[in-house]
Design a protein around this motif. Structure first.
Motif, mmCIF file in Angstrom:
data_model
loop_
_atom_site.group_PDB
_atom_site.id
_atom_site.type_symbol
_atom_site.label_atom_id
_atom_site.label_comp_id
_atom_site.label_asym_id
_atom_site.label_seq_id
_atom_site.Cartn_x
_atom_site.Cartn_y
_atom_site.Cartn_z
ATOM 1 N N UNK A 153 40.783 34.990 38.151
ATOM 2 C CA UNK A 153 40.432 35.901 37.053
ATOM 3 C C UNK A 153 39.965 35.203 35.782
ATOM 4 N N UNK A 154 40.025 33.868 35.746
ATOM 5 C CA UNK A 154 39.534 33.158 34.571
ATOM 6 C C UNK A 154 38.085 32.711 34.741
ATOM 7 N N UNK A 155 37.481 33.025 35.900
ATOM 8 C CA UNK A 155 36.051 32.792 36.104
ATOM 9 C C UNK A 155 35.332 34.038 36.601
ATOM 10 N N UNK A 156 36.027 34.903 37.313
ATOM 11 C CA UNK A 156 35.382 36.017 37.997
ATOM 12 C C UNK A 156 35.696 37.363 37.355
ATOM 13 N N UNK A 157 34.654 38.122 37.071
ATOM 14 C CA UNK A 157 34.847 39.481 36.583
ATOM 15 C C UNK A 157 35.470 40.366 37.637
ATOM 16 N N UNK A 158 35.062 40.170 38.894
ATOM 17 C CA UNK A 158 35.645 40.948 39.974
ATOM 18 C C UNK A 158 37.145 40.767 40.068
ATOM 19 N N UNK A 159 37.596 39.540 39.850
ATOM 20 C CA UNK A 159 39.032 39.263 39.893
ATOM 21 C C UNK A 159 39.769 40.025 38.802
ATOM 22 N N UNK A 160 39.162 40.153 37.634
ATOM 23 C CA UNK A 160 39.821 40.882 36.547
ATOM 24 C C UNK A 160 39.948 42.363 36.888
ATOM 25 N N UNK A 315 43.609 32.343 28.030
ATOM 26 C CA UNK A 315 44.177 31.131 28.643
ATOM 27 C C UNK A 315 45.249 30.469 27.797
ATOM 28 N N UNK A 316 45.296 30.789 26.512
ATOM 29 C CA UNK A 316 46.303 30.178 25.642
ATOM 30 C C UNK A 316 47.669 30.848 25.774
ATOM 31 N N UNK A 317 47.684 32.024 26.353
ATOM 32 C CA UNK A 317 48.939 32.728 26.505
ATOM 33 C C UNK A 317 48.711 34.189 26.823
ATOM 34 N N UNK A 318 48.986 34.593 28.069
ATOM 35 C CA UNK A 318 48.755 35.961 28.504
ATOM 36 C C UNK A 318 49.483 36.185 29.821
ATOM 37 N N UNK A 319 49.434 37.413 30.305
ATOM 38 C CA UNK A 319 50.101 37.738 31.562
ATOM 39 C C UNK A 319 49.582 36.873 32.701
ATOM 40 N N UNK A 320 48.271 36.830 32.879
ATOM 41 C CA UNK A 320 47.729 36.075 34.017
ATOM 42 C C UNK A 320 47.790 34.569 33.797
ATOM 43 N N UNK A 330 44.398 26.579 38.120
ATOM 44 C CA UNK A 330 43.672 26.305 36.886
ATOM 45 C C UNK A 330 43.300 27.581 36.170
ATOM 46 N N UNK A 331 43.450 27.568 34.854
ATOM 47 C CA UNK A 331 43.016 28.700 34.019
ATOM 48 C C UNK A 331 41.938 28.265 33.044
ATOM 49 N N UNK A 332 41.358 27.085 33.259
ATOM 50 C CA UNK A 332 40.262 26.616 32.419
ATOM 51 C C UNK A 332 38.985 27.310 32.810
ATOM 52 N N UNK A 333 38.201 27.756 31.811
ATOM 53 C CA UNK A 333 36.932 28.428 32.088
ATOM 54 C C UNK A 333 35.824 27.407 32.242
#
Length: 333
Positions: A153-160, A315-320, A330-333
């Motif tokens: 979900x940190x790269x894909x809109x579909x994942x979000x 990415x700095x702080x959230x549910x996912x 990885x949560x790096x974009x």
């Protein structure tokens, strides 16, 4: 490494567009105009056909196209970084908002009748042909031994969209936030691999990985149309996916770009989208029928994209971010 790969992706996209150019107005080829379409990965087949249909109209007869398809977030960031685009089409609104903030898309891009959305879909649960593990509900996906495929979900809109569909269904549209967060932790514990786009996740599933895949309804239909052995279920409670499109402010050919945008809302273009599994956003498209989930909800029901993006995907702080860190993803974009 991800920053290096992102930079490489942008440069590769620019090189690809240059390579498939030719025939543009700047090249002096019979007055032809060349437009650049930058879009997310899943509607590629639909856009290929729509472009041909547009070129058969008086407005499109002298228009050629370069096309770039990829993960929605990556495509948006590529345009932000300098990738040429006349028309941009993304999986979700925040990828358009990024370009509005950059001054590349007009602030009133969503002022029209359809609020800037060009197609609709819903999140579905797709399985192997015959559904051997009988996976039909959100709870089924968290059972022990079940592998679920969904992108990062940190790269894909579909994942979000997948994340918010599961969260919204299990939290009663956000009324019980903890239940929704607990569900996401359980769901992603069953995800063995997270590709960077919805189309790549479908390829992973098609290669034999996973028991189920969370996907756009149109992706499941696309797979069936291409003789891939899968079935899919539309959950009773799922989210309405709304996909934005716009002309960029710095388009070298704004009149032609706007003509193409207008064509996308014709019944002819919407029928092509429908034939490729997308739900039309305009009335009057003949021969199109999609099931209506009884508990369908929207991103607005969950607070809207600005709120959701901060709460779930920062990415700095959230549910996912918390979910993925627990899994070492990885949560790096």
């Amino acid at each position: 490494m991800r920053r290096l790969l992102a930079t490489t992706t942008v440069m590769a996209s620019i090189a690809t567009l240059a390579a498939c150019g030719g025939g543009g107005a700047d090249g002096g080829s019979g007055g032809q105009v060349q437009l650049s379409l930058v879009a997310y990965s899943t509607p590629q087949a639909a856009y290929e056909k729509i472009i041909k249909a547009f070129q058969a109209t008086p407005e499109g007869k002298n228009v050629t196209f370069t096309k770039s398809f990829g993960a929605s977030g990556d495509q948006s960031r590529a345009v932000e970084a300098g990738l040429k685009a006349d028309i941009v089409a993304f999986s979700l609104e925040p990828d358009m908002t990024r370009l509005v903030k950059k001054g590349l898309v007009a602030e009133d891009w969503s002022a029209g009748e359809n609020k800037g959305m060009i197609t609709d879909s819903v999140v579905v649960i797709a399985t192997r042909k015959g559904n051997p593990k009988n996976l039909k509900t959100w709870d089924d996906l968290t059972k022990p031994g079940v592998e679920v495929i969904t992108p990062n979900p940190f790269t894909s809109g579909g994942a979000r969209w997948n994340v918010m569909a599961g969260y919204g269904a299990k939290s009663n549209k956000g009324a019980d936030k903890q239940a929704g967060v607990d569900y996401l932790n359980a769901l992603f514990a069953n995800v063995p691999v997270q590709d960077d786009s919805a189309r790549k996740s479908l390829q992973t599933f098609s290669s034999g990985k996973g028991d189920a895949i969370l996907a756009y309804e149109n992706e499941a239909i696309f797979a069936q149309q291409n003789n891939q052995p899968l079935d899919y279920t539309v959950p009773d409670s799922t989210i309405l996916i709304e996909n934005p499109v716009a002309v960029t402010k710095n388009s070298a050919h704004p009149n032609e770009a706007k003509a193409f945008l207008k064509f996308l809302y014709t019944t002819d273009a919407q029928k092509i989208f429908a034939d490729n599994g997308y739900r039309p956003v305009v009335k009057g498209v003949q021969g199109v029928s999609f099931p209506a989930p009884p508990a369908l909800f929207t991103i607005a029901d969950l607070g809207g994209w600005p709120k959701v993006t901060t709460e779930f995907f920062d990415p700095k702080g959230s549910v996912m971010a918390d979910v993925e860190r627990k899994l070492g993803v990885s949560i790096e974009k």
